[in-house]
Design an enzyme around this catalytic site. Structure first.
Site, PDB file in Angstrom:
ATOM      1  N   ASP A  63      28.424 -24.442  48.763  1.00  0.00           N
ATOM      2  CA  ASP A  63      27.607 -25.057  47.724  1.00  0.00           C
ATOM      3  C   ASP A  63      26.132 -24.887  48.047  1.00  0.00           C
ATOM      4  O   ASP A  63      25.317 -25.776  47.791  1.00  0.00           O
ATOM      5  CB  ASP A  63      27.964 -26.545  47.586  1.00  0.00           C
ATOM      6  CG  ASP A  63      27.421 -27.165  46.310  1.00  0.00           C
ATOM      7  OD1 ASP A  63      27.159 -26.417  45.357  1.00  0.00           O
ATOM      8  OD2 ASP A  63      27.255 -28.403  46.262  1.00  0.00           O
TER       9      ASP A  63
ATOM     10  N   CYS B 146      49.214 -28.374  35.560  1.00  0.00           N
ATOM     11  CA  CYS B 146      48.770 -29.576  34.850  1.00  0.00           C
ATOM     12  C   CYS B 146      49.697 -29.926  33.690  1.00  0.00           C
ATOM     13  O   CYS B 146      49.777 -31.100  33.294  1.00  0.00           O
ATOM     14  CB  CYS B 146      47.350 -29.385  34.321  1.00  0.00           C
ATOM     15  SG  CYS B 146      46.077 -29.525  35.596  1.00  0.00           S
TER      16      CYS B 146
END
Length: 364
Positions: A147, A201
């Site tokens: 990041d 999902c």
């Protein structure tokens, strides 16, 4: 083996086994490898930026081209070694987190931010890992990331097989949910790549339904401008009035979409002391955090991701939460009186940003 050579099948198998073992010794929980091609993900990024959904995160647009091609960050890079590191400390319990959210006088700090800054923890270990690889195979071109540069980390991790994109856009893994950090090493060594993982999902939309500000506008679509994590961390300005009430007592980030996700029943606890809770951030009240001076804020958040937002944004977020507590049924009159007096005492010396939010809180 040099960076330009292609390992033999035997070398590849041995090297991969060695990489897995060394990564675990360094505290990483899983490792996968992919190439640097991002395909249609770059088009989706461009569409997201054109819609302005990145809000005030100008760096997202400024470095869009670099995000689209990792090889621009590391000339000659052909592979990405992707790793995860679990961050939940052993004391975190999701039921307790929901109870804190329901207690308006308590301050809720996102679970990932209660320990040391993951950027520093992971970057140091990734650098050590890269140096160990160099000792094993010889000199090669590389750069480590966590990041810390314009890199589409979640997409690369998905391609590498570390998980799939949940409908909240976070990466999900069957064995550890979503409570982990990502790190990468871009290399110029043509290592064998891993297979992608299918999505699991199904028809679940729990993350969409639970979002306090409806920031997940559709499956796999996030409007950062509505997200409490963006509003309390990345946003440098006033928090839009229409979202302040929905913030509740969340003073740094938001975990609701992770707390509700069925896959996080598999969330793994971290054994690393770096991510252990510091300064009572998992138990502090709004008044306790409001009482910190700027020096105390800087000292207690030294080595923490929270320090990056600065004291003014910290007080801005707390003021909104205190205003919500003043308007809540779950706070006693004694607690409300203490909150109101603390806000009144701070108002004369508050900067413009904080003063605006204090005044809003007092009028709640």
């Amino acid at each position: 083996m040099t960076s330009s050579s292609i390992p033999s099948p035997v070398d590849q198998a041995n090297l991969r086994e060695w990489l897995d073992g060394q990564s675990r010794q360094l505290g990483f929980d899983s490792l996968r490898i992919t190439d640097t091609h991002l395909g249609s993900a770059t088009d989706r990024l461009q569409e997201w930026l054109e819609q302005g959904r990145h809000g005030r995160m100008e760096y997202m647009a400024r470095h869009a081209q670099l995000r689209s091609d990792p090889a621009l960050l590391v000339p000659g890079a052909v592979r990405v070694i992707c790793v995860t590191m679990n961050y939940l400390s052993p004391g975190i319990n999701f039921d307790d987190e929901w109870q804190r959210l329901a207690n308006p006088t308590q301050a809720v700090v996102s679970m990932y931010a209660r320990g040391r800054d993951y950027h520093k923890v992971m970057r140091n270990r990734l650098q050590e890992f890269a140096q160990m690889i160099e000792q094993q195979i010889g000199s090669f071109g590389y750069r480590v990331f966590t990041d810390s540069a314009p890199l589409m980390e979640v997409e690369l991790a998905r391609k590498a097989g570390l998980g799939w994109r949940g409908k909240h856009t976070l990466l999900l893994n069957q064995h550890s949910g979503s409570t982990f950090f990502l790190g990468e090493i871009l290399v110029d060594v043509p290592l064998p790549i891993d297979q992608e993982e299918e999505s699991h999902c199904g028809t679940c939309q729990a993350c969409i339904e639970v979002c306090p500000t409806q920031a997940i506008t559709a499956p796999y679509q996030l409007d950062a401008r509505r997200c409490i994590s963006y509003l309390t961390i990345e946003n440098p300005d006033s928090i839009p009035v229409e979202f302040r009430r929905a913030m509740g007592n969340r003073v740094y980030g938001c975990d609701d979409c992770q707390l509700i996700c069925p896959w996080n029943k598999f969330a793994q606890r971290s054994a690393l002391p770096d991510f252990a809770e510091r300064h009572g951030l998992g138990r502090a009240s709004l008044l306790q955090l409001w009482s910190w001076t700027e020096n105390e804020f800087n000292q207690r958040h030294e080595g923490s991701a929270i320090r990056r937002i600065g004291y003014s944004r910290w007080r801005r977020n707390l003021a909104v939460a205190m205003g919500n507590a003043l308007a809540a049924r779950g706070a006693s009159q004694v607690e409300k009186d203490l909150l109101r007096q603390a806000l009144l005492n701070a108002l004369p010396l508050a900067d413009t940003l904080v003063a605006e939010h204090i005044e809003w809180a007092l009028n709640s």
